[in-house]
Structure formats: structure tokens, C-alpha cells
Scaffold this motif. Sequence first.
Motif, PDB file in Angstrom:
ATOM      1  N   ILE B  80      25.643  39.786  90.231  1.00 14.90           N
ATOM      2  CA  ILE B  80      25.290  40.376  88.936  1.00 14.90           C
ATOM      3  C   ILE B  80      25.476  41.890  88.977  1.00 14.90           C
ATOM      4  O   ILE B  80      26.049  42.482  88.065  1.00 14.90           O
ATOM      5  CB  ILE B  80      23.848  39.998  88.526  1.00 14.90           C
ATOM      6  N   LEU B  81      25.024  42.491  90.078  1.00 15.05           N
ATOM      7  CA  LEU B  81      25.203  43.937  90.220  1.00 15.05           C
ATOM      8  C   LEU B  81      26.694  44.287  90.210  1.00 15.05           C
ATOM      9  O   LEU B  81      27.130  45.217  89.528  1.00 15.05           O
ATOM     10  CB  LEU B  81      24.545  44.408  91.517  1.00 15.05           C
ATOM     11  N   GLY B  82      27.463  43.508  90.948  1.00 18.76           N
ATOM     12  CA  GLY B  82      28.907  43.733  90.997  1.00 18.76           C
ATOM     13  C   GLY B  82      29.539  43.546  89.633  1.00 18.76           C
ATOM     14  O   GLY B  82      30.412  44.320  89.222  1.00 18.76           O
ATOM     15  N   TRP B  83      29.093  42.535  88.921  1.00 23.70           N
ATOM     16  CA  TRP B  83      29.629  42.242  87.593  1.00 23.70           C
ATOM     17  C   TRP B  83      29.342  43.405  86.644  1.00 23.70           C
ATOM     18  O   TRP B  83      30.218  43.865  85.919  1.00 23.70           O
ATOM     19  CB  TRP B  83      29.000  40.941  87.067  1.00 23.70           C
ATOM     20  N   LEU B 194      35.092  39.478  80.172  1.00 26.44           N
ATOM     21  CA  LEU B 194      33.735  39.503  80.729  1.00 26.44           C
ATOM     22  C   LEU B 194      33.321  38.129  81.231  1.00 26.44           C
ATOM     23  O   LEU B 194      32.666  38.005  82.264  1.00 26.44           O
ATOM     24  CB  LEU B 194      32.736  39.978  79.663  1.00 26.44           C
ATOM     25  N   SER B 195      33.709  37.080  80.481  1.00 28.66           N
ATOM     26  CA  SER B 195      33.267  35.748  80.866  1.00 28.66           C
ATOM     27  C   SER B 195      34.054  35.234  82.071  1.00 28.66           C
ATOM     28  O   SER B 195      33.469  34.662  83.000  1.00 28.66           O
ATOM     29  CB  SER B 195      33.376  34.783  79.695  1.00 28.66           C
ATOM     30  N   VAL B 196      35.371  35.464  82.069  1.00 26.47           N
ATOM     31  CA  VAL B 196      36.161  35.018  83.228  1.00 26.47           C
ATOM     32  C   VAL B 196      35.732  35.772  84.483  1.00 26.47           C
ATOM     33  O   VAL B 196      35.765  35.245  85.586  1.00 26.47           O
ATOM     34  CB  VAL B 196      37.675  35.207  82.957  1.00 26.47           C
ATOM     35  N   SER B 197      35.271  37.012  84.294  1.00 27.77           N
ATOM     36  CA  SER B 197      34.892  37.786  85.481  1.00 27.77           C
ATOM     37  C   SER B 197      33.541  37.362  86.057  1.00 27.77           C
ATOM     38  O   SER B 197      33.216  37.734  87.174  1.00 27.77           O
ATOM     39  CB  SER B 197      34.896  39.278  85.181  1.00 27.77           C
ATOM     40  N   ALA B 198      32.772  36.576  85.302  1.00 23.72           N
ATOM     41  CA  ALA B 198      31.475  36.139  85.830  1.00 23.72           C
ATOM     42  C   ALA B 198      31.623  35.243  87.058  1.00 23.72           C
ATOM     43  O   ALA B 198      31.046  35.536  88.112  1.00 23.72           O
ATOM     44  CB  ALA B 198      30.668  35.440  84.735  1.00 23.72           C
ATOM     45  N   PRO B 199      32.419  34.156  86.970  1.00 26.12           N
ATOM     46  CA  PRO B 199      32.638  33.369  88.188  1.00 26.12           C
ATOM     47  C   PRO B 199      33.327  34.183  89.282  1.00 26.12           C
ATOM     48  O   PRO B 199      33.027  34.010  90.468  1.00 26.12           O
ATOM     49  CB  PRO B 199      33.554  32.232  87.736  1.00 26.12           C
ATOM     50  N   ALA B 200      34.224  35.081  88.872  1.00 27.70           N
ATOM     51  CA  ALA B 200      34.930  35.902  89.861  1.00 27.70           C
ATOM     52  C   ALA B 200      33.951  36.758  90.652  1.00 27.70           C
ATOM     53  O   ALA B 200      34.114  36.960  91.855  1.00 27.70           O
ATOM     54  CB  ALA B 200      35.971  36.775  89.170  1.00 27.70           C
ATOM     55  N   SER B 244      27.991  29.513  88.273  1.00 24.55           N
ATOM     56  CA  SER B 244      29.084  30.283  87.669  1.00 24.55           C
ATOM     57  C   SER B 244      29.296  29.842  86.225  1.00 24.55           C
ATOM     58  O   SER B 244      29.498  30.655  85.332  1.00 24.55           O
ATOM     59  CB  SER B 244      30.385  30.081  88.440  1.00 24.55           C
ATOM     60  N   GLY B 245      29.248  28.521  86.024  1.00 24.94           N
ATOM     61  CA  GLY B 245      29.429  27.976  84.683  1.00 24.94           C
ATOM     62  C   GLY B 245      28.357  28.477  83.728  1.00 24.94           C
ATOM     63  O   GLY B 245      28.642  28.862  82.587  1.00 24.94           O
ATOM     64  N   ILE B 246      27.104  28.499  84.207  1.00 21.94           N
ATOM     65  CA  ILE B 246      25.998  28.969  83.366  1.00 21.94           C
ATOM     66  C   ILE B 246      26.191  30.452  83.031  1.00 21.94           C
ATOM     67  O   ILE B 246      26.038  30.879  81.886  1.00 21.94           O
ATOM     68  CB  ILE B 246      24.639  28.744  84.070  1.00 21.94           C
ATOM     69  N   PHE B 247      26.538  31.222  84.065  1.00 21.99           N
ATOM     70  CA  PHE B 247      26.784  32.650  83.910  1.00 21.99           C
ATOM     71  C   PHE B 247      27.857  32.862  82.823  1.00 21.99           C
ATOM     72  O   PHE B 247      27.689  33.649  81.883  1.00 21.99           O
ATOM     73  CB  PHE B 247      27.274  33.191  85.263  1.00 21.99           C
TER      74      PHE B 247
END
Lengths: 385, 537
Positions: B80-83, B194-200, B244-247
Motif C-alpha cells: 500500500i505504501l509503495g502503491w 491505478l487499478s492495474v497497479s494495485a496487484p502490481a 489483489s483482486g479486492i484491492f
Amino acid sequence: MTDLPISSSASNTNKGKDSHNNYLDETLNQKVISRRQLFTKGAKAIGAVALMGSLPEILAACGTSSSATTNSGATGSATLPKANLQLNYLENVQFAGSFFAEEKGYYRHYGIDVTLLPGGPNLAPEPIVASGRALVGITHTAEVIQAINNGADLKIIGACFQKSPTCIASRASAPIRNPQEMIGKKIGVSPTNEPIWQSFLKANHIKASQINVVTVGFDPTPLATGEIDGLVAFYTNEPIVLRLKGVPTYAFLLNNFNYPMMDDVYIVRGSDLKDPIMSKQITSLMSGESKGWSQAIAHPDEAAKLAVTKFGANLHLNPVQQKLDAQEQNQFVSDSNTAKHGLFWMTPQTIAGTIKSLSYGNVKATTSMFSNEILSKVYRSGIKL
Amino acid sequence: MTTLFVSNRKNLTKNIFNLKYSHWIGSVLVSGVILLLWEVLALTLFAKHHVVPTPVSVVLKIWQDHFYSTDLQVTLSEAILGWVIGNTLAVVLAGLSLLLPKLESLFLSFGVMTYAVPTVAIGPLLFIIESPFDAKVTMSVLSVFFVTLASAVAGFRAASRTSLELISSFGGGKWAMLYKVRLRASIPSLVSGLSVSAPAAILGAMIGDYFGGQAGLGVVMLQAQQQLAVSRTWAVAVVATVVSGIFYALIVALAKVFGIGVAISTEADSVDPKDKKYPLPVSILFLVTKAIIGTILILLTWNLAVSLSGLSSFFVKTPIDIWNYLTLGSSAHLHQQVILQNLSITLYHAGSGWILGTVAAITGAIALILSPVLSKVIMPLILVLRSVPLVAMTPLIALIFGRGLVGVTMIAAMVTVVPSLVTISDGLKSSPGCALDVVSCAGGNHFQLLSKIRTMYALPALFTAAKISMPGAILGAVLAEWLVTGNGIGHAMAYDVTGSNFSNLWSCVTAIVVVSLVLYYLVNTMEKTIRSHLSVQ
């Protein structure tokens, strides 16, 4: 501290006054150093940011700077100097001695506050030690020699394993009993084991082309599935894992076939050995380490318990496997040499054997890369062998 | 509720609910079939292979291990911090590049570099200069930064020209345009980034665990893999995927709340008219000049950074060190040869993976646009696929496809396919309504809409996808070479790390980064040409 079964020698108490003064000097120096470290840390961070060619790290550093400052500022344990010990894998029973030293307060008893840094399959401890992030590191012999040859100011100050547990594991149903039997077979080698593998082949006059080498990751699945016939493994790890999974294995040690080799060696910066303060800290750390390992050897079950319930608590380690591992690894840590000279001691014979083995892989080691100087201080100050 | 009304206000409420409901059933059904297939395969075909556990045993393991709550906490706090950091930087830089357009290519170059630098190589360095926690946050930042930067830049450009001209005619400046129009128009594209980067972000933190750690999903997975705890390996993969999916879903949902009433531009892109003024040779000259200046700038920054950092020259190399390593001395020629040889193997792997992934993505995107129901059912599953930690899949892929070209191609293709699919199907949907209406009114069906209008307007999207998926395929190939095949530049770098051969390591990194940058700008130029061509029509 009362439960420490250590025979602190008379020489320690004799030097009471002196050591008190040294102690004051040391704490003063420590403060200066820690401030200087803060500055260099900042400079490094800035350099790093520029180096990466992007700004994320600035914010990354900002976002977590609070944790960094609490680390360096937490001198709650007041007077003891702090140091990191870089391990070369995750915290499992392989590091039982360090766990005992930490848990029973041996490091502190010998005057140092040690933090264990877990490693991973892709972390090389050499740059971590060379950069000063860790005072002492545990690593594979061939890797540190290569690092020294590539310009790292490092010295080997002891060997946890008198002989390397590196082995060739095969299915018991189709055992590979010696190097010659590998010819024509599929052998799995992970990138980490590549340097050892290459020199072992030469030591036994086998050409790489005679063997079907398959690069594998760090897990022994391919051996279980039959994808490969043999695997360069750790005697105390993969064979046990596979045995517990219902895949009985056969394993021969490289050490027994023209390839004598110390392993899990302790490394420090060469410059630290010349610095009296740093050298004293290293001696403290290694004293704790030696005491810790003597306990780990005597109590393998407790060692496994420490790994499973405390140090590797979040790794979901298998208690049975850890216990077997702890029992098996004792034969590598203690032998007739260590009974005579003390744990980790490197005799001229083992050093010469290691250098010869390494030379097969064009890894050029010299006796000056090894030094018993710290260990002789450790055992002079009266740790029981 | 209100969002439903707004987004589908043409439909009756009843229909909306029926539709929603049926899609849910569809998704659940498809997932059910997949799970059943998995269970059957695990009990039959893979039973003796120690690689595929049954879904039941995986769920049981998750329950027994208490959902890996401690490890999850650690990984999430890093991710989350990284995101947040990575995306904040990306959005700020994208905004800056709008105000100072001259800087855009510089920022994008840095973006591509952060994306292209292989984790195998950069990991050890991060763990030297930072604490393990910070290093993992940084790895997470590195894996999200470029994806969001690219979509934010595209989003800011997506503002309709009429709206911008309106602001301009009322005397509004760049700030007003940014604030009043561009920011709002950028939301759809930004949200996709933003959303694709969440699992990343989660994947980045997990790969960080391969360099050590006391807790974390990657740490557990590593230990489980080594102990052949197959069901635990998969259990961790499932937990990471679900989280990741929830994020991902959370960000999409949040965006929907903010997205109400935003007019989405129907214009493909507002191309800077200046680009077209110059004849081709002149613009190529400009490009070359830019590249040279950029390279000099990067080399100077690199050199300066090394000397400022005070880090040991044992593991940090300057461009001069690398130049010397590759040109001076008797073995320099050999060094060059080995690196070029490895590079060509890697490019071969990446290229075949990229082609396979792109063909699959195009086929998938066309199938999805032809069947909207299929799209609603399959799309969430595809996005779930994006959140599967690739590292957990490598043993399985190696078993099924072997440790040769096919295996590495599959891994590189997997990295490529999902982002490309999303971008290309967005492109297919982005055709101007009026153009589509013309064909529909003339009695055209889905196929004719696709062949006559959508494919043409989706062409730029293909290039947009390639800009990200090409470096992505290289990254995937490097990862596969490191973990599976044992050749190419990925293997060379892993070997260099263990042997502390940092001169060669840095040379390999330079080679990979240069190739990625060159590919990126080649595709970028093609994309620009096509876009300007389209807007002329």
C-alpha cells in the motif's frame, strides 16, 4: 543473566578497571559513529535516488524515515554497541546457533546487541557486509572468494560448517552414488549452486557436456516429479523435505569426492579487522555465536523449537523437518577439529583443501583470505570449547 | 444505486438488475466450472506430480494457517505504501509534464527505466542502501510507477479539444485547463492505471521477499516451495490473488463514485498540432538530438549519483567503469560477445512471448466486444489472472510446458496478455459514437461495426499496449530465465549476483534498459504517426 552457564575466565575480572575505561571510550565512540552514520545514510539515500534515475525513493525514504530514526535512536539498551548479522537464508534452524545466542542473551553477555538479518535465495551477503550494513555475514565460500577477487575488502574469519553439506540428491529408487554415476543423467542445478557445481565437475574430471544439466529454482519439486534424476542440494534440507513427502532419497556429499570445502563461512570487512573498536565488536559477536552453537549442538530439539515458534514463526515451518534438520546438521558443525580448536576454527588442512577445491572452478583463493585472528581472541578469553 | 442510474440511465431499472444478476451468475458458473476442472485434474492427471493440489486442500490450508494474517499485514503495508508513493509520483510527474511538455519524454524515459530494470539486479542494491522494509516498498514503487505514469499521461491528453478551446477562449491558462478539464477527463485512463497497479504493488513487495524477510506472503511462499508444501504454496498464491483482486475492485468502485457525471471524451486523442509541421527527416533529426541529449543527461546523473552516494566501487559501477569493462583490456571483447549473445537469447524469448501474448490479447478483445455478455463474465476472471503472483506459477508452467523455449514463451506471454487485452478492448470500445451510429443506422451489425470502425480506432490502442507490453515481455523473459530456463541475460544476472561480478551485472542492466528504451520510443513514434493520421481523417 544468572542462567548463563559460561565460565567467565579470571582474565576478564582481572581487567575490570581497564575494560571499564574501554567501555566508556567505546560508548563515546559509538555515539560519534552513529551520528556520522546518520549523515552518510542520508547522503547514500540521495545518491541512491539519483542513481535509480527516478524519484520514488525520495518519497519511499520520507514515508518510512520514522522507522529508520527509531532504529538508530533506540538506544534504550543504552550502552551496548549495535550490529547486524546478515544470514544467507530465511530464518530456519540452519541458523540455530544464532537463535540461541540471541534468545539466551549470549551476544549481550559478550557486549554486543545483535540484530539478525534474514537472507533469501537472491540476496548476496557480500555487498551487505562490504557496505557496512552488516558487521558480520554468513555466506558460501566460493561466493565470497569471487567477491574478494572482484574487489571487495572482505575476510573469512571462521567456518560454521567444517565440511559442506552440499550434496547430490537422487531418488532412492534410482540412486546416484558417486560423481561418475551422474554421467548421462539429468541433474538440476540452481543458479546459486552453479559456481560450486562447475568446480566439482572439474575436481572429478567430468565434462559438463557429459551431463544433462537443467536449471532449477530453489525447490526440490523437479526431483520428486522425475523431471530430473539428481539435484544439487543441501544434505540437511531437500533430502529431509522429500523424505517427509514420501519420496525417499539417496545423497552423497561433494565433500567426500575430491571436493573438501568449508561452508557457511563468517565474513567481515578487512578494514574492520584492523580497527580495534570494530575488531572488538566482531569478537563479541563471534563469542556469542560460538556459545550459541555449542548450545544448539547439545539441544537440537530446542533449536528446532526456537526456529519454528520464535525466529521463523511467520514462515510456517514444519516442526518435524526442522528437528531432523537440526540433528543432521550437527555432524557438519562439530568434528574432531572443532573439539581440539573450538567451533568455526579453520585448520591449515581444511583451508588448503578448500583452496584446492575452489581452484577447479578457476576461483583463485589464497591463505591470506582466511584468518583465525578473531577466533583466537574468542577462545583466549575463555569460552569452553 | 445512483451510479447505476447514471451510467445506464437509458435502461429500465428492472433490466439493470436482471443484467447485473445474470452476469453474477455467469461469473460464478464459469468460476465453478474452472474449480471443478482443477479438482478433477489435480486428482487425476497431476496426482503424482507434487505440483497441483486440489482446491479443497488449498482452502483447508488457508484455514489451518489462519489466513496468513501476519504475513498479509506485512506485505500489504509494504504494497500500500509503495502503491501510494509510486502513484502519487506518477500523477504529479504526469501533471508536470502537461505544464512543461518538454519534460514529458524525460519523465517517460525515467518511467521506462524504472520498469525495465530487472528486479534480480536492482534488489541486491536496494537491500544495501535501505532497510529491508524500505527496499520492498521501493520494489513495489518501481513496479507501479511506470504503469500509472503512462496511463496518467494518456489520460491528461484525453481531454476533448472543444472543452480545452472553450477554457482558452474564456481566457483560462494551462492551470485552468489542467484543473477544470484535463483532470476530469483523465479519470477513466487514470483509474485503469491505478487499478492495474494495485496487484502490481503486491507482486513487487512479494518479489522483494526473495531477498529475505521475517514475514510476508513471498517469504511464506518461498519457504513452502522449498519444503515442497505444495498446498501451502498455492494457498499463498490464492490469498495474494484474492487480496489483489479486492484491492483492485476497491479502486474501481471508488473511482465510480468520483466518476459520476464526467463526460468521457469521444475524441481519440488531441495530438499536438506542432508535431505535424515538420517534414519527416527533420522530426527524425529532432528525435535523434533528443535521444543524444537524454543519454548524456542520464549518464551524467548516473555518474554524479555514484560519486555522491559514497557507496563502494566494488558493487556500484559508473558508466566509465562499464565502458572500460566492455572496451579495455584483453577480455573486453569476450565480455561484449557474451553479453550480446545473452541479450539475443533474451530478446528471442521476449519476442516470441510478446507475439503470442499480443495475438491472444487481440483475439480475446475481439471476442469480448462481439459478445458483451461474455465480456461481463470473463473480464473479472481475466483481471484476477493479472493478480496471480507469477512466481508461484513458474513450477507449474515449467512442468507443463518444459524448461525450454515454450515455457519461457508462456511466461513472457502471460505478462503481456492481460494489460494488452485490457488496453485493446478499451480501444475497441473507444470508437466515436457518431461513427458507430452511422454504421448502426445503416443497418450494420456487430461484425460490421467491428470491421469498419472499431479496428481502425483500436489501432492506436495496440501501440499504446505495446509500449507497456514490450518492456513487460522482456521483464517476463528475464524472470523466466532466472527461475526456469537458465540461459539468457536473466540467468547471467543471477549468476553475477552470486559471484559478485558487478561489472558484468551493470553491463547487463544497461543493455536491458537501453533495449527497452529504444523499443519504447520506436513504438511511441509509430503510435504518434498513426494517431495523427487518424485525426486527419
